[in-house]
Scaffold this active site. Structure first.
Site, mmCIF file in Angstrom:
data_model
loop_
_atom_site.group_PDB
_atom_site.id
_atom_site.type_symbol
_atom_site.label_atom_id
_atom_site.label_comp_id
_atom_site.label_asym_id
_atom_site.label_seq_id
_atom_site.Cartn_x
_atom_site.Cartn_y
_atom_site.Cartn_z
ATOM 1 N N THR A 1 -8.270 1.693 -19.855
ATOM 2 C CA THR A 1 -8.228 0.965 -18.578
ATOM 3 C C THR A 1 -9.473 1.369 -17.795
ATOM 4 O OG1 THR A 1 -7.064 2.751 -17.425
ATOM 5 C CG2 THR A 1 -5.692 1.092 -18.502
ATOM 6 N N ASN B 1 4.168 2.945 -10.500
ATOM 7 C CA ASN B 1 3.001 3.054 -11.391
ATOM 8 C C ASN B 1 1.701 3.329 -10.641
ATOM 9 O OD1 ASN B 1 1.264 2.319 -13.888
ATOM 10 N ND2 ASN B 1 0.635 0.842 -12.323
ATOM 11 N N ASP C 1 0.877 -1.161 0.000
ATOM 12 C CA ASP C 1 0.000 0.000 0.000
ATOM 13 C C ASP C 1 0.917 1.213 0.000
ATOM 14 O OD1 ASP C 1 -1.621 2.148 0.541
ATOM 15 O OD2 ASP C 1 -2.543 1.301 2.333
ATOM 16 N N TYR D 1 -5.623 15.723 -9.535
ATOM 17 C CA TYR D 1 -4.842 14.758 -10.302
ATOM 18 C C TYR D 1 -3.708 15.425 -11.089
ATOM 19 C CZ TYR D 1 -3.580 11.212 -13.727
ATOM 20 O OH TYR D 1 -2.876 10.334 -14.504
ATOM 21 N N LYS E 1 0.675 15.004 -10.730
ATOM 22 C CA LYS E 1 1.639 14.545 -11.729
ATOM 23 C C LYS E 1 2.719 15.599 -11.984
ATOM 24 C CE LYS E 1 -0.152 10.468 -12.422
ATOM 25 N NZ LYS E 1 0.576 9.266 -11.970
ATOM 26 N N SER F 1 1.921 11.702 -16.232
ATOM 27 C CA SER F 1 0.891 11.979 -17.236
ATOM 28 C C SER F 1 1.146 13.354 -17.820
ATOM 29 C CB SER F 1 -0.498 11.961 -16.593
ATOM 30 O OG SER F 1 -1.452 12.546 -17.456
ATOM 31 N N VAL G 1 -4.941 5.617 -22.209
ATOM 32 C CA VAL G 1 -5.030 4.167 -22.443
ATOM 33 C C VAL G 1 -6.369 3.629 -21.952
ATOM 34 C CG1 VAL G 1 -4.032 1.954 -21.740
ATOM 35 C CG2 VAL G 1 -2.529 3.859 -22.342
#
Length: 238
Positions: A196, A88, A61, A161, A165, A145, A194
């Protein structure tokens, strides 16, 4: 296992993380599958093993100092060193109710996203550095990203977010500078948009395509670039 390179991929139970683990495994790396969820981690290891990849699970974690330390102990016991670390693991964070609109930004959402996407990379990297220093050609790859690029300003407005990054990119350069006189090469990458569960599978780009740049940076030669931010096309301005 002495001659086999060992790679830890965080958030490796699905999506791009799993594809990175798969790609490194196909190159002959022994892959440590880092994931929080016991069942998903075991399933990912089984899927990799079924294709002939040498893989083992590591409970991890990234928001927990203790978990990162324990994970390092697990890898030391199993492999004795670490050749590649791919940070990742990442989350998008809640967006409901204007949670990531900067004008109504929910600071708890910001804290949560930063704790995984930026602080998590620091926790895991620092826990793994003693093991990386034992490897002949260690590599660290931070999966970022281009939404974190102040130059490109791509994607929707996500005020937790995107800055997470940007911070990850900045941390990447700090590590690269600090480790400049060592064999440890640190870079960041953008896998692209991508398909996902992260993106609602709303893209023609596959996880395998997204994983390619991370795998490239994880296997750089000793004279490879340091402290950069790359995608399939090369350097990403940020």
């Amino acid at each position: 296992m002495n001659d086999t390179k060992i790679a830890l991929v965080t958030g490796a139970n699905k999506g791009i993380g799993f594809a990175i683990a798969q790609g490194l495994g196909a190159l002959g790396y022994t892959v440590a599958v880092g994931a929080r969820d016991d069942a998903r981690r075991a399933e990912a290891v089984a899927r990799l093993s079924a294709t002939g990849i040498d893989a083992f699970g590591v409970a991890l974690d990234v928001t927990s100092d203790e978990s990162a330390t324990t994970a390092a102990t697990t890898i030391e016991r199993t492999a004795g060193r670490l050749d590649v670390l791919v940070n990742n693991a990442g989350i998008a964070g809640r967006i409901d109710g204007g949670a990531q609109d900067p004008t109504t930004l929910d600071l708890d959402v910001l804290r949560t996203v930063l704790d995984t996407n930026a602080f998590g990379a620091v926790r895991v990297t620092n826990a793994m550095l003693p093991l990386l220093r034992r490897a002949p050609a260690p590599r660290i790859v931070n999966v970022s990203s281009n939404m974190g690029s102040l130059t490109l300003q791509t994607g929707p407005i996500l005020a937790a977010y995107a800055p997470s990054k940007s911070l990850l990119n900045s941390l990447t350069t700090q590590y690269a500078r600090q480790l400049a006189d060592t064999d440890i090469i640190v870079n960041a990458c953008c896998p692209g948009y991508v398909a996902t569960d992260f993106t609602g599978f709303n893209s023609p780009r596959t996880p395998t395509q997204g994983a390619a740049i991370a795998i490239h940076l994880a296997t750089l030669p000793d004279d490879g670039p340091r402290g950069g931010f790359f995608d399939d096309s090369g350097v990403v301005p940020w």
